[in-house]
Design a protein around this motif. Structure first.
Motif, PDB file in Angstrom:
ATOM      1  N   ASN A 127      -4.296   1.142  -2.643  1.00 11.02           N
ATOM      2  CA  ASN A 127      -4.045  -0.295  -2.721  1.00 11.02           C
ATOM      3  C   ASN A 127      -3.273  -0.559  -4.006  1.00 11.02           C
ATOM      4  O   ASN A 127      -3.808  -0.445  -5.109  1.00 11.02           O
ATOM      5  CB  ASN A 127      -5.368  -1.060  -2.720  1.00 11.02           C
ATOM      6  CG  ASN A 127      -5.164  -2.563  -2.648  1.00 11.02           C
ATOM      7  OD1 ASN A 127      -4.234  -3.108  -3.239  1.00 11.02           O
ATOM      8  ND2 ASN A 127      -6.034  -3.251  -1.925  1.00 11.02           N
TER       9      ASN A 127
ATOM     10  N   GLU B  18      -8.121   3.235  -1.792  1.00 10.23           N
ATOM     11  CA  GLU B  18      -8.864   2.349  -0.911  1.00 10.23           C
ATOM     12  C   GLU B  18      -9.675   3.114   0.127  1.00 10.23           C
ATOM     13  O   GLU B  18     -10.842   2.813   0.385  1.00 10.23           O
ATOM     14  CB  GLU B  18      -7.904   1.382  -0.232  1.00 10.23           C
ATOM     15  CG  GLU B  18      -8.553   0.226   0.475  1.00 10.23           C
ATOM     16  CD  GLU B  18      -7.548  -0.843   0.842  1.00 10.23           C
ATOM     17  OE1 GLU B  18      -7.309  -1.739   0.016  1.00 10.23           O
ATOM     18  OE2 GLU B  18      -6.981  -0.770   1.939  1.00 10.23           O
TER      19      GLU B  18
ATOM     20  N   LYS C 195       0.839  -1.192   0.000  1.00  9.47           N
ATOM     21  CA  LYS C 195       0.000   0.000   0.000  1.00  9.47           C
ATOM     22  C   LYS C 195       0.880   1.251   0.000  1.00  9.47           C
ATOM     23  O   LYS C 195       2.005   1.230   0.495  1.00  9.47           O
ATOM     24  CB  LYS C 195      -0.920   0.034   1.220  1.00  9.47           C
ATOM     25  CG  LYS C 195      -2.001  -1.038   1.236  1.00  9.47           C
ATOM     26  CD  LYS C 195      -2.875  -0.901   2.481  1.00  9.47           C
ATOM     27  CE  LYS C 195      -3.961  -1.970   2.501  1.00  9.47           C
ATOM     28  NZ  LYS C 195      -4.826  -1.848   3.708  1.00  9.47           N
TER      29      LYS C 195
END
Length: 297
Positions: free
Chosen positions: A84, A91, A69
């Protein structure tokens, strides 16, 4: 050099800023210096993979390899966007009480991000829980200059400086998110570097017209030695970097000189002219230290 560290890119025509490398797929995440985007680039082809529309002026980023991430904050809102990287999608957004966030440091032992920050209450260390991608804690920390933090994985602790009037390094236990010690190092402590193998943290500080580098024994939270490195007055935070292959500490000074300090013997080895250095990068493969500098011709 760790995945969460950044190297400065100088390509100005595209408005690029800091560059962060995603090791798993060898991709670069480049924040926009002018545009409000984060660009994903394949260095093998120099091609653009995708781009994320962010808030104006994305400022700081951190790629966490174990989670795949990328965490990105802007310059003014205290919001952190979580990308992500597996799906190349935004995300979620993490809300924090900060109005300014510094460069984050990832604590692998606790799976958290730590930010030097400013809030309505003043200087602070903000904690983000990466397991939940949520704001976790705010630790008060006085500060009157840009703060610097480093992580020591051996102790699972954060070390922070950021107050010219203070003479200590603040030590934070990551497991409990609490301040457990303040180590005296001399006035205007302003740069840090960590050697996890010897369990030491190095700190640059100024006392009057002299600059020193102190070695902190992290097991005892005390200074084990201090080296005089240069004459000069404090004008702002310096850069510091630890080179593990040589066990040396490299640090900028007020007069655009880089000093090299032996980490084991704790003595000055030499000096190098480097211009106005703005970033260090250690390449462990080639055993080279790269220094980005602005040189006036």
């Amino acid at each position: 050099f760790q995945a969460e560290d950044g190297i400065r890119d100088l390509v100005r025509s595209r408005g690029l800023g800091d560059v962060y490398k995603r090791q798993q797929q060898n991709l670069l995440y480049i924040r926009g210096r002018v545009a409000s985007d984060v660009f994903v680039v394949d260095p093998a082809t120099c091609g653009l993979v995708t781009a994320y529309q962010m808030r104006p002026a994305p400022a700081k980023g951190c790629y966490v390899e174990s989670l795949d991430k990328f965490y990105c904050s802007d310059e003014a809102s205290g919001l952190i966007d979580v990308i992500n990287c597996s799906t190349d999608s935004l995300e979620r957004t993490i809300f924090t009480p900060a109005w300014e966030l510094g460069q984050p440091v990832y604590a692998s032992g606790s799976n958290k991000l730590y930010y030097a920050a400013h809030t309505s209450s003043g200087g602070a260390i903000l904690v983000v829980d990466c397991a939940r991608d949520s704001f976790a804690a705010e630790l008060p920390a006085s500060g009157d200059m840009p703060a610097t933090i480093v992580y020591n994985p051996t102790m699972d602790r954060i070390y922070r400086v950021g107050n010219a009037a203070d003479s200590t390094v603040t030590v934070v236990d990551c497991a409990g998110d609490s301040v457990i010690a303040r180590v005296p190092v001399g006035r205007s402590p302003n740069a840090l570097a960590c050697n996890p193998d010897s369990n030491r943290v190095y700190c640059a500080s100024y006392r009057g017209d002299s600059m020193f580098v102190s070695a902190i024994d992290c097991a005892a939270d005390s200074v084990m030695g201090t080296v005089f490195v240069r004459y000069g007055y404090y004008y702002g935070p310096e850069l510091m970097c630890y080179v593990p292959s040589r066990d040396v500490v490299v640090c900028t000074t007020a007069d655009t000189t880089v000093v090299v300090v032996d980490g084991a013997a704790r003595q000055l080895l030499g000096t190098l002219p480097a211009g106005s250095a703005s970033m260090f990068h250690v390449d462990g493969v080639s055993n080279k230290l790269y220094c980005l500098s602005l040189i006036h011709i």
